[in-house]
Enzyme design. Structure first.
Site, short mmCIF file in Angstrom:
data_model
loop_
_atom_site.label_atom_id
_atom_site.label_comp_id
_atom_site.label_asym_id
_atom_site.label_seq_id
_atom_site.Cartn_x
_atom_site.Cartn_y
_atom_site.Cartn_z
N GLY A 19 30.72 49.54 44.42
CA GLY A 19 32.07 49.81 44.92
C GLY A 19 33.05 48.91 44.20
CG HIS A 20 34.15 49.06 40.50
ND1 HIS A 20 33.22 48.07 40.62
CD2 HIS A 20 33.82 49.77 39.40
CE1 HIS A 20 32.37 48.18 39.63
NE2 HIS A 20 32.71 49.20 38.88
CG ASP B 98 29.90 43.21 46.51
OD1 ASP B 98 30.08 44.38 46.15
OD2 ASP B 98 29.15 42.89 47.43
CE LYS C 238 29.34 44.52 38.77
NZ LYS C 238 29.19 43.78 40.02
CD GLN D 254 24.28 48.18 42.12
OE1 GLN D 254 23.70 48.57 41.14
NE2 GLN D 254 25.14 48.94 42.76
#
Ligand code: IMP
Length: 431
Positions: free
Chosen positions: A42-43, A15, A18, A226
């Site tokens: 999750g982006h 988180d 990125k 990650q």
């Protein structure tokens, strides 16, 4: 031959933002490659007025004409991936150049169920997984009983035979150990297999594609999911994910030789967060932590869980710098710290009478670690419109210098908001 690649990797517990950094840099690249993990990632990427939440897809997908690869080392959930693709199309983004590895493994519905059941059985020491079936899918990969994307390209008869064999074994587990209902081929046929078959047009031997592109001079960005501290080998085991987000994972997960790996950009928040269980030496559980959580909107993109908040952990950061060969750092969510009177960076840990400067492998030691902090004065100015390093308040610059001294590497980029134009460039990280 010189290759033009850059790796953008998480330097903390995931988180780190990125997605925003990849999106910002993607313009300079021809290919964006994900090489490990799956929809546990999750982006959130903001482009203009639109907010995109991506799980499998790298943020390069939002740049027309860029090729996006889901590499060999990934585990994919066809139903979630199809939903992501549909969501993009509804916002007018057509994934023209998506390539999915025939070697990537499929997360099956029974993997998600197993994730849930295994977590329940852990009772006290829950790992706090994302419940996406990641661990069980990687377990089956290494037990050599996984299903790969390429398996969908053979005959239906062979696929059904293979699946039935897997289900026979899995159902023993479900019925005898977990007292849960068994799975049938008909269950998989309901939504799962149609979604998986729908991905067939994207299946490619992606390692070969990447190789050819590199030979032809294409620029490739490897996007980690990650972060280093969740690496199965180098993270806070067992409170980790089941893949290698570290730089070494690129070779295996994308199918490229070590000499292909170019500069590494380590992404780190200006503070630290983690979701799920496990040790977190710099955790802050008071009102300052709550404030950072609210201002930074620190709730999981994948699970919605509130993230645990801590001061920047320089010991963990040095671990990431060393393991990944980080050349530059990209600091994200820097604006979130505005308004704090004091800001801290852990430079070492105290364990009893001893002071240690490296991240210990043992959980027992970690639990005794008391951070040794460097203390900084905060700033009051809003940073979200700042465009250059020299326009940052002096205390913000001092904090950045403190991060550089603690980590041993220069800060190349500072993100002061979710939009592409809210990025301060200090060093050109990819020439
Ligand atoms: P899993 O990857 O779902 O098996 O979860 C294992 C651990 O990794 C849990 O602590 C999760 O919260 C954490 N994790 C997995 N993916 C991410 C991510 O993208 N960001 C942050 N934490 C993650």
């Amino acid at each position: 031959m010189e290759f033009s690649t850059l790796a953008v990797l998480g330097s903390q517990w995931g988180d780190e933002g990125k997605g925003k950094i990849t999106d910002y840099l993607a313009e300079q690249f021809d290919l964006v490659v994900r090489y490990q993990g799956g929809p546990n990632a999750g982006h959130t990427v903001v482009v203009g007025q639109e907010t995109f939440k991506l799980h499998h897809l790298p943020s390069g997908i939002l740049h027309p004409g860029k090729k996006c690869v889901l590499g060999d080392g990934m585990v994919l959930d066809p139903v979630t991936l199809q939903a992501e693709l549909t969501g993009l199309e509804q916002k007018g983004v057509i994934p023209e150049h998506l390539f999915i590895s025939t070697r990537a493994h499929l997360i099956m519905p029974y993997h998600q169920k197993l994730d849930e059941l295994e977590e329940e059985r852990r009772r006290v020491e829950k790992l706090g997984t994302t419940m996406r079936g990641i661990g069980p899918a990687y377990t089956d990969k290494y037990a050599r009983q996984g299903l790969r994307c390429g398996d969908l390209l053979g005959s239906e008869r062979a696929l059904q035979k293979k699946l039935q064999q897997i289900l026979d074994t899995k159902n023993e587990l479900f019925t005898r150990l977990y007292d849960s209902r068994p799975y049938s081929l008909a269950d998989l046929e309901e939504a799962y297999l149609p979604a998986a078959r729908g991905l067939k047009p994207y299946f490619t031997e992606t390692a070969l594609l990447i190789h050819r592109e590199l030979q032809e001079g294409s620029r490739v960005l490897f996007e980690g999911a990650q972060g280093c501290m969740l690496d199965i080998d180098h993270g806070t085991y067992p409170y980790v994910t089941s893949s290698n987000p570290t730089a070494g994972g690129i070779c295996i997960g994308a199918g490229v030789a070590p000499r292909v790996i170019g500069p590494v950009l380590g992404v780190a928040k200006a503070y630290t967060t983690r979701v799920g269980g496990g040790p977190f030496p710099t955790e802050i559980s008071d009102a300052t932590g709550d404030r950072i959580r609210q201002v930074g909107k620190e709730f999981g993109t994948t699970t919605g869980r509130p993230r645990r908040i801590g001061w920047l952990d320089g010991v963990a950061l040095r671990h990431a710098v060393r393991l990944n060969g980080v050349q530059f750092l990209a600091l994200t969510l820097f604006d979130v710290l505005t308004g704090l009177e004091r800001i801290k960076i852990a430079t070492a840990y105290r364990v009893g009478e001893q002071q240690i400067t490296h991240f210990p492998p043992s959980l027992e030691t970690l639990e005794q670690c008391q951070p040794v902090y460097l203390d900084f004065s905060g700033w009051e100015e809003d940073l979200t419109q700042v465009k250059s390093y020299s326009h940052l308040p002096p205390n913000a610059r001092r904090y950045i210098e403190g991060i550089e001294e603690t980590s041993g590497v220069p800060v190349g980029l500072v993100s002061v908001g979710p939009r592409r134009d809210q990025t301060i460039v200090i060093h050109d990280v990819f020439k």
